[in-house]
Design an enzyme around this catalytic site. Sequence first.
Site, mmCIF file in Angstrom:
data_model
loop_
_atom_site.group_PDB
_atom_site.id
_atom_site.type_symbol
_atom_site.label_atom_id
_atom_site.label_comp_id
_atom_site.label_asym_id
_atom_site.label_seq_id
_atom_site.Cartn_x
_atom_site.Cartn_y
_atom_site.Cartn_z
ATOM 1 C CD GLU A 127 12.152 53.114 68.408
ATOM 2 O OE1 GLU A 127 11.649 52.316 67.536
ATOM 3 O OE2 GLU A 127 13.123 53.637 68.461
ATOM 4 C CB ALA A 133 16.388 53.867 74.607
ATOM 5 C CD GLU A 183 16.283 56.309 66.743
ATOM 6 O OE1 GLU A 183 16.545 56.152 67.903
ATOM 7 O OE2 GLU A 183 15.330 57.115 66.399
ATOM 8 N N GLY A 229 17.097 52.871 69.033
ATOM 9 C CA GLY A 229 18.146 53.812 69.083
ATOM 10 C C GLY A 229 19.458 53.161 68.417
HETATM 11 C C1 HXC Z 1 17.020 47.167 78.377
HETATM 12 C C2 HXC Z 1 17.217 45.020 77.151
HETATM 13 C C3 HXC Z 1 17.083 45.751 75.935
HETATM 14 C C4 HXC Z 1 16.871 47.172 76.203
HETATM 15 C C5 HXC Z 1 17.219 43.611 75.681
HETATM 16 N N1 HXC Z 1 17.524 43.965 77.279
HETATM 17 N N2 HXC Z 1 16.900 44.750 75.082
HETATM 18 N N3 HXC Z 1 17.406 45.891 78.433
HETATM 19 N N4 HXC Z 1 16.856 47.777 77.377
HETATM 20 N N5 HXC Z 1 16.406 47.829 74.933
HETATM 21 C C6 HXC Z 1 17.861 42.919 77.980
HETATM 22 C C7 HXC Z 1 16.870 41.877 78.313
HETATM 23 O O1 HXC Z 1 16.006 42.227 79.106
HETATM 24 C C8 HXC Z 1 17.677 40.695 79.041
HETATM 25 O O2 HXC Z 1 17.902 41.009 80.254
HETATM 26 C C9 HXC Z 1 18.951 40.728 78.054
HETATM 27 O O3 HXC Z 1 19.078 41.975 77.540
HETATM 28 C C10 HXC Z 1 19.015 39.956 76.806
HETATM 29 O O4 HXC Z 1 17.662 40.020 76.023
HETATM 30 P P1 HXC Z 1 16.669 38.896 75.803
HETATM 31 O O5 HXC Z 1 15.383 39.619 75.580
HETATM 32 O O6 HXC Z 1 16.678 37.796 76.708
HETATM 33 O O7 HXC Z 1 17.303 38.230 74.316
HETATM 34 P P2 HXC Z 1 16.701 37.852 73.096
HETATM 35 O O8 HXC Z 1 15.461 36.911 73.576
HETATM 36 O O9 HXC Z 1 17.588 37.217 72.289
HETATM 37 O O10 HXC Z 1 15.746 38.922 72.468
HETATM 38 C C11 HXC Z 1 16.566 40.213 71.838
HETATM 39 C C12 HXC Z 1 15.658 41.059 71.559
HETATM 40 C C13 HXC Z 1 14.674 41.663 72.717
HETATM 41 C C14 HXC Z 1 14.798 40.730 70.556
HETATM 42 C C15 HXC Z 1 16.515 42.279 71.039
HETATM 43 O O11 HXC Z 1 15.682 41.665 74.005
HETATM 44 C C16 HXC Z 1 13.903 42.882 72.716
HETATM 45 O O12 HXC Z 1 13.070 42.883 71.946
HETATM 46 N N6 HXC Z 1 14.607 43.967 73.245
HETATM 47 C C17 HXC Z 1 14.085 45.541 73.186
HETATM 48 C C18 HXC Z 1 14.275 46.093 71.853
HETATM 49 C C19 HXC Z 1 13.519 47.241 71.905
HETATM 50 O O13 HXC Z 1 12.509 47.496 71.991
HETATM 51 N N7 HXC Z 1 14.213 48.422 71.488
HETATM 52 C C20 HXC Z 1 13.815 49.681 71.444
HETATM 53 C C21 HXC Z 1 13.883 50.308 72.675
HETATM 54 S S1 HXC Z 1 12.996 52.009 72.908
HETATM 55 P P3 HXC Z 1 17.825 39.863 81.507
HETATM 56 O O14 HXC Z 1 18.340 40.846 82.578
HETATM 57 O O15 HXC Z 1 16.504 39.591 81.215
HETATM 58 O O16 HXC Z 1 18.677 38.709 81.061
HETATM 59 C C22 HXC Z 1 14.293 53.143 71.967
HETATM 60 C C23 HXC Z 1 13.660 54.413 71.768
HETATM 61 C C24 HXC Z 1 14.699 55.075 70.911
HETATM 62 O O17 HXC Z 1 15.260 52.538 71.524
HETATM 63 C C25 HXC Z 1 14.919 56.611 71.389
HETATM 64 C C26 HXC Z 1 16.322 57.109 70.919
HETATM 65 C C27 HXC Z 1 17.367 56.463 71.499
#
Ligand code: HXC
Length: 257
Positions: A131, A63, A111, A108
């Site tokens: 999450e 998400a 998922e 997500g």
């Molecule tokens: C918004 C995101 C994002 C996300 C990455 N980005 N994941 N933006 N939502 N989920 C953005 C970053 O902010 C960054 O933007 C760009 O994408 C590149 O990401 P980086 O972090 O610079 O890349 P990297 O260092 O390679 O790390 C990759 C990563 C990390 C390990 C995947 O980005 C990360 O941990 N992302 C979050 C993953 C997460 O927690 N997902 C769960 C979300 S909650 P900028 O603008 O800074 O360049 C969820 C709830 C589910 O999914 C509910 C049902 C759907």
Amino acid sequence: MAAVEYREEDGVLWVKFNRPEALNAINKDFVKGLREVVDYARNNKTVRVIVLTGEGKAFCAGADIKMFSESSHFVARSTIEELGKVLEEMEDLEVPVIAAINGFALGGGCEIAMACDIIIASERASFGQPEINLGIIPGAGGTQRLARIVGWKKAMELCLTGERISAEEAYRLGLVNKVVEHDKLMDEAKKMAEVIKSKSPYAVMLVKQAVNRGFKMGLRDGIMYERDLFALSFSSPDAEEGIKAFVEKRKADFRRE
Ligand code: HXC
């Protein structure tokens, strides 16, 4: 540019998540796009298989976390709820869905992959339910489909630690069907799509229903459901053709409609 792009070619609906600058994170447009894909597949009987993949280094990083911080609680929650419904509908489609996981499949994103029928992963792919690191929990099947796929305790561990696992580890756990070289990912997805396309569309639909719906039932109900679907398959023109073709030592020519 649309968050989700799709095109139909020779009976395959190729779908690409296309927000690479945000690692294809799920926002409102993304969910709208996925719904469009499901509706398209339902309304166009020429579609026989769907392949989902992501642009750039992620399949989908979950998400959109910025949406959580910038939108109202209501918008974020309704987007996730809508995603959950779309995934259930995708699971219920008549045609199989192949996830071609090109990179991160987190939250997500993992998922979405789990709601697909077959998961092919690039060796660069990784999976996880992170999450917990945000102080929230999975909301589109992460605690439920995952436990049914990899088992109760492993799902618990993955959801409690937020740990990311490699494609190889995901394969070992039964979360992915096969791991392939990164450059061969889409070829492998195409190969799998071609194999499925060569089968009876009716039998393919019944297999998908039997496995997916049966999986949500107890064993006895599932076996009875399978028996009913078997009877249906047996009385179809495709069964007549498939059995006749075997006896006549030729390739079956199944109905295309
Ligand atoms: C918004 C995101 C994002 C996300 C990455 N980005 N994941 N933006 N939502 N989920 C953005 C970053 O902010 C960054 O933007 C760009 O994408 C590149 O990401 P980086 O972090 O610079 O890349 P990297 O260092 O390679 O790390 C990759 C990563 C990390 C390990 C995947 O980005 C990360 O941990 N992302 C979050 C993953 C997460 O927690 N997902 C769960 C979300 S909650 P900028 O603008 O800074 O360049 C969820 C709830 C589910 O999914 C509910 C049902 C759907």
